[in-house]
Design a protein around this motif. Sequence first.
Motif, PDB file in Angstrom:
ATOM      1  N   SER A 162      23.688  29.578  -1.369  1.00 24.13           N
ATOM      2  CA  SER A 162      24.070  30.970  -1.052  1.00 24.13           C
ATOM      3  C   SER A 162      23.109  31.585  -0.042  1.00 24.13           C
ATOM      4  O   SER A 162      21.956  31.201   0.067  1.00 24.13           O
ATOM      5  CB  SER A 162      24.087  31.812  -2.336  1.00 24.13           C
ATOM      6  OG  SER A 162      22.789  31.909  -2.847  1.00 24.13           O
ATOM      7  N   HIS A 165      22.056  34.513  -0.346  1.00 23.29           N
ATOM      8  CA  HIS A 165      21.103  35.274  -1.145  1.00 23.29           C
ATOM      9  C   HIS A 165      19.842  34.470  -1.394  1.00 23.29           C
ATOM     10  O   HIS A 165      18.726  34.992  -1.328  1.00 23.29           O
ATOM     11  CB  HIS A 165      21.760  35.669  -2.465  1.00 23.29           C
ATOM     12  CG  HIS A 165      20.821  36.378  -3.395  1.00 23.29           C
ATOM     13  ND1 HIS A 165      20.272  37.609  -3.121  1.00 23.29           N
ATOM     14  CD2 HIS A 165      20.336  35.999  -4.607  1.00 23.29           C
ATOM     15  CE1 HIS A 165      19.484  37.985  -4.118  1.00 23.29           C
ATOM     16  NE2 HIS A 165      19.505  37.010  -5.037  1.00 23.29           N
ATOM     17  N   GLN A 181      27.343  39.442   1.851  1.00 24.13           N
ATOM     18  CA  GLN A 181      26.985  38.405   0.873  1.00 24.13           C
ATOM     19  C   GLN A 181      27.860  38.487  -0.366  1.00 24.13           C
ATOM     20  O   GLN A 181      28.379  37.479  -0.857  1.00 24.13           O
ATOM     21  CB  GLN A 181      25.505  38.550   0.497  1.00 24.13           C
ATOM     22  CG  GLN A 181      25.056  37.565  -0.584  1.00 24.13           C
ATOM     23  CD  GLN A 181      23.605  37.766  -0.943  1.00 24.13           C
ATOM     24  OE1 GLN A 181      22.748  37.702  -0.086  1.00 24.13           O
ATOM     25  NE2 GLN A 181      23.356  38.033  -2.208  1.00 24.13           N
ATOM     26  N   GLU A 182      28.052  39.703  -0.863  1.00 28.62           N
ATOM     27  CA  GLU A 182      28.868  39.880  -2.070  1.00 28.62           C
ATOM     28  C   GLU A 182      30.311  39.458  -1.806  1.00 28.62           C
ATOM     29  O   GLU A 182      30.949  38.798  -2.629  1.00 28.62           O
ATOM     30  CB  GLU A 182      28.822  41.346  -2.520  1.00 28.62           C
ATOM     31  CG  GLU A 182      29.615  41.588  -3.801  1.00 28.62           C
ATOM     32  CD  GLU A 182      29.563  43.051  -4.224  1.00 28.62           C
ATOM     33  OE1 GLU A 182      30.129  43.375  -5.289  1.00 28.62           O
ATOM     34  OE2 GLU A 182      28.956  43.875  -3.492  1.00 28.62           O
ATOM     35  N   GLN A 203      30.608  35.668  -1.813  1.00 26.76           N
ATOM     36  CA  GLN A 203      30.599  35.101  -3.162  1.00 26.76           C
ATOM     37  C   GLN A 203      31.951  35.308  -3.833  1.00 26.76           C
ATOM     38  O   GLN A 203      32.479  34.414  -4.501  1.00 26.76           O
ATOM     39  CB  GLN A 203      29.482  35.757  -3.991  1.00 26.76           C
ATOM     40  CG  GLN A 203      28.070  35.443  -3.504  1.00 26.76           C
ATOM     41  CD  GLN A 203      27.758  33.967  -3.591  1.00 26.76           C
ATOM     42  OE1 GLN A 203      28.234  33.290  -4.485  1.00 26.76           O
ATOM     43  NE2 GLN A 203      26.973  33.457  -2.647  1.00 26.76           N
ATOM     44  N   GLU A 213      34.591  32.311  -5.103  1.00 26.31           N
ATOM     45  CA  GLU A 213      35.089  32.275  -6.481  1.00 26.31           C
ATOM     46  C   GLU A 213      36.606  32.406  -6.509  1.00 26.31           C
ATOM     47  O   GLU A 213      37.301  31.689  -7.251  1.00 26.31           O
ATOM     48  CB  GLU A 213      34.434  33.403  -7.281  1.00 26.31           C
ATOM     49  CG  GLU A 213      34.813  33.400  -8.770  1.00 26.31           C
ATOM     50  CD  GLU A 213      34.306  32.185  -9.482  1.00 26.31           C
ATOM     51  OE1 GLU A 213      34.888  31.817 -10.520  1.00 26.31           O
ATOM     52  OE2 GLU A 213      33.309  31.575  -9.014  1.00 26.31           O
TER      53      GLU A 213
END
Length: 419
Positions: free
Chosen positions: A28, A30, A48-49, A52, A56
């Motif tokens: 990631s 992060h 970034q969020e 992710q 998913e």
Amino acid sequence: MKQRQQILKKADSSATVSEEAQFQSHPSTHKTQQQTNTPLSQTEAENQEFQQQQIEATKLAIQAKHGTITPEGQTQLTLLQAKMNDVLHRRVEQGAGFGHNLENIALHHPDRIPSVQAKLAIAKPGDKFEQQADQVAGIVVNQINQKTIQKQGTSQATTSQNKESNVEEANNSAANSKQIFLSNYAVAKELVHGIDETLPKEKILEQLLHNFKNISFKYTMTYKQGVTLLKGTREGDCRTLAEAFQTVAQEYFGIQNVTVAQIKKPFLSEAPDTLYQGRKRNCDNGKRWFFQNHYWATWNNTVYDVLFLSNKRPEVDMARQESPLKSMFMPEGEYFETEKGKVVYPRNHEYLTIELGMFEKLKNFINNLGRWLARDMSSIINQIKKLLSRGGNNNSDFESLIREVQNNKTNEINANNPK
């Protein structure tokens, strides 16, 4: 406005787990930021969020396509889609974007499998988003197939290498075992000399049998173990030879099921002389053999008579008794009767024979004379023993003895009844 997320369409169902593993293996952003200890801006944090959530959602969408998603996973997918729609709409309205073209919102890394574009706008069949999803799916499937082929190839190569290694180790082990065998048994070197180990087993055994004539064996008719011969004590009997043959065949050449067969009872035989040093034929002054027993090797119904270097059992005239009979007439007091009408009896270190009919005739004659010649019986028996010691196959000697006894009987009768 009704929204939907486009998912991969051409990923094979068998690749689902592998595809998920590819997503799980991506490091990631992060983690990279944590390593540099650089604070994230609000835009970077949102990017970034979103990334992710995209990863998913893509995993869950693949599961949904192949029918493996759970109810909880379906709920999670719906929530993720809603969150990403909200972000996209807000950024479109703000005109900010993510610093990327919305068509290429997924981050791409040249050293990783491309992440799947989560398309949240309404799309028509065959549009550019649909085409992009098809291309990405093709890349994913091809990479998965290539890895599978590589693994299979590696596995096959490893298996082949292992087999070759095992064969080589087995050959080395066999060679070492043979060297140890020859170092333990000095005579075995002479027995295996010149034998081509690539020949069929029966040819190897024939050559081994032939080599026994070259080891300077002394036939003493006294048993010694076969390994004693192989270690250097070059003497013994037929059993010694058969056991040595069996040991070399099995332990050096690896020919299993070589057995030692035998005749347990005494017998008379017309077999020829052996080629070994030691005794010649031991019966009737070198004309016949008389054995208490006999041994030879056998494999696959083939006889290997090492004493006579023959592939045939000797022709035998079996004795009716395992233990000898007793008679006062015989030089050593014992004798054997054979099935073919011979009487065999020992004399010193050899044997002699007479016809059973002659032997019975002699016994009956003496029994009839007993009541008349009681005083001379001992003398007559001694004469018979001397006769048998010279050999019992001369009929003229027996007839002469009988005439002499008959004359003595007549003379005694005349003396007791004078006219």
